[in-house]
Structures are given as C-alpha cells and as structure tokens.
Design a protein around this motif. Sequence first.
Motif: not given
Length: 488
Positions: A182-185, A230-236
């Motif tokens: 879901a995150y990648s979509q 941001l980096d600590a939570c998720a990429p991109e």
Amino acid sequence: MAEGAYLGWDFSTQQVKVIAVDEKLNVTYEESINFDKELPEYGTQGGAHVHSDKLTVTSPVLMWVKALDIILEKMKSSGFNFSRVRALSGAGQQHGSVYWKRGACQTLRNLSPDLPLHQQLKSSFSLSDCPIWMDSSTTVECRNLEKAVKGAQNLSDITGSRAYERFTGNQIAKIFKENPDAYSQTERIALVSSFAASLFLGSYTPIDYSDGSGMNLFHIRKKSWSQPCLDACAPELEEKLGPAVPSSSVLGPISSYYVQRYGFNSECKVIAFTGDNPASLAGMRLEEDDIAVSLGTSDTLFLWIKEPTPALEGHIFCNPVNSQEYMALLCYKNGSLMREKVRDESASGSWDEFSTALQSTEIGNCGNLGFYFDVMEITPETTGRHRFNADNQKVLNFPRKMEIRALIEGQFMAKRIHAEKLGYRVVPSTKILATGGASHNKDILQVLSDVFNAPVYTIETANSACLGCAYRAIHGLAVGEMFPLLIS
C-alpha cells in the motif's frame, strides 16, 4: 453586486459540517452530515472503526467523500446560492491521514460533473480505511523515532511535540512496515485537511504549516520537513508528502467540477485547509497574548505565543493566523469530571455549596495545594490525588472547603506552569477567554483570574473550527499569496 459569501468546512470525527458567513462575519447558513446516522453502510461507531486490538482506530475515506456529496446536494436543494461564494477553507480532524493511489491526481483533474465524487474516486486510495487521531497502536514507532533523533526532547525541539502514537509520522512508519505494498502504491500522503482541500481544488494540495506541525515530521522553526524525522519513518517520504505552505495560502480557484455541477463562481478561491485545533484558535478570534481555556469534560488551553520553548508535555504548532508565530495546545483529561467528583464528595453534590466554599476560603488556600488525577492524566502523565500542606508535607485529607479550593487552584496553577514552560508569558494585555460547562460558574472563573492575574471573559464556541475556517477564507483572500502547485 450581491454580497459575497465565505464557506468554512469541518471534516471532523463524527460529521462533515459547513458554515457560510457574509462580509460582516454573520452566519447565514449551516448544514451537517452525521456519519453514523446518515451513512450507516460504512458501519462506523462515532465515525470510526475500532479494531480488535482496541488500539487501532480507522475511518473509511470514501465515507468522507460521500458525506461531501450529500451535504452539497442538500445545499443545492435548499436553494443555497453557490455563485456568491468568493472563497472557502476548511479543517480536518488533526493527525488523521489519507493515502492517494498512483494516478489519483489525474482522476481529480478530470472529474465529470454528471457523477458524484464518491463514484469517481472509489479506486483512488491505496488504503480504504485510514488511521485517525484516536489510534494508539504505534508505541514502537514512537520510541524508534525518538531514538533516531537522540531523544524525546530533541524531537520536541524540532517538531513541537515528543512522539505521540496518534501523530501522522508514526502512523506512516507503521503502514510502511506492515503494509509495504500500500505504501509503494501511494502517490501522495495527505492529512485529512489537505485531502479535503484536494477535493475542492481538483488536484493534490499542500499540507499547511499549522496542521503539519502535528505530525512529528515538520520543523516548526525552519518551516520545512525535518529530514532526520522523515528518514526515521519511511523512504521517499518527502516526495509523497509534497510541499508545505503557510496556512493563509491561496491554493487556486475551485475545480470546474463544482462550477458545472453546483454553480460555484469560477473565481471562487480555495484557501489552505488546516487542523481542527488551529481552526478553533481562529474561530475564537484569539489574539496575541490571549489564552483560550475550554473547561469541559476534559480541559484544553489554546495559547498564542511568539517564542516557543517546546517541552515534553503539550504541543507547539505554527500559528494558523500568523505563520511566523506559534500556538500552543495543552490537554488535561481530569477536567469537569474531577470537579464533579469533588463537588459530590465535599459539597453534597451542589454547585451552590461548591461556590460558597470558594467564596469563603482565601486566595492561596493558606498554602494548602492539591493535584487530583482520578484517571491517567495527559499533562503530566500520572494518576492519584496529591495533597500538600503549607509546610510542603504530603497529607491524606483536607477539610471540605479547603479541598474544593485546593482542587480548583491546583488545576489552574498547573495550567499556568505548563503554559509558561512552553514559552507563554502573562503580560498586561493578556485576557482569558473561557468556554465549556464550568465557565458558567463565576466563582471558578474568579480563581482562574486570580491564578493568571488577568481578566476572564466567557465566549460561546459552538462549531469553532468550522466557523474559524469561514473566517480563514476571508483572511486568506485578503492576505494570502497565490501558491503555484508543484505537482504536474
């Protein structure tokens, strides 16, 4: 020329509401849609789905969209003149998030005026149920975030708050970990506020500074996303969040969908939406150095401050009226419920007897002070009843009249201490605006005035977030700057 109208929207936990005001700030129209009653097909209780772990709490995003469809049709049927609306703004329940699926922006830009929104957007979200402010399932993510930035106080110095389970960054981290597909979509991650604004603009809208301050991701002094967070939570994540803008920004003209389907003026401007708490500050017409105190089941303080000193208790947000200044928010669970308990125990259940006790005891209570937390408090995180005599010795009980004054003075002294820790200072121009059930008791308000050494005024704040957004629509049109959309 017909007098202009300004709309304020509120996408809250249990309903979508709209208020229209005229040029003189008079309310000319109100309407609302209750999710549980009018959209039963979504199976919500109090507008939400509480999951089996009792910690995860979500709401169906299409329910919000369909509620907007219904309320607009109600306005149309009532004869509301959409062509008079010069600008609109809105609020969303703070900390909730929405996940737009890849390609959704094109769908938003090509809406057919022949169909309602919910039919056209049903495939536009990578998560059908989205986390909201009631969710408390991200304790692990909170600790990871604080560790990544070298401690809770450092996180508070950056983002205005230590890590909180309901805050959006921690919710995003959980989704990335547990639902990577879901995150990648996901093409764009929105707050409820910026999601709602996107529905009106017909394109992804930026998150405003003020609501962005409630994410544990936004650097409140630099007015930009914090890369370490941001980096600590998720990429991109920065790409998915998009830009952030001042809360008074003019995002652009309303989507042609609303012009063709409802008769909005094509020149109607969409002002950045914000969170419900910042919108309430605007709705109360709070000014610099003022304090708003809501004395309800729980107690809440809204503060307008210039130079913040973030702490481990309370929250600092960018100010929704002046983006170069700040607002602070303090919440206390032990508000009127605690006052009612002590009334029942020490005043025979009578508010008149309770008031008499306050009148007949002296200011300062002869040095006797109490702090009363029958339920786990938020500010500070503790429980129990704690009484201290004039010699600073802990005692088990006070006489009944002394108990009542100890409770009220203790509640207000704690509020002043916590406010000052966040950077607030009482000055000669300070005034206190009080609302909520306990604000009808003049003797309680007298103690509030004594503790803060400032005059107290009572105000009515029904629908303050919604009304505040109607005011913000006027304010944005007057002072806002056009924001060039950065999404192609």
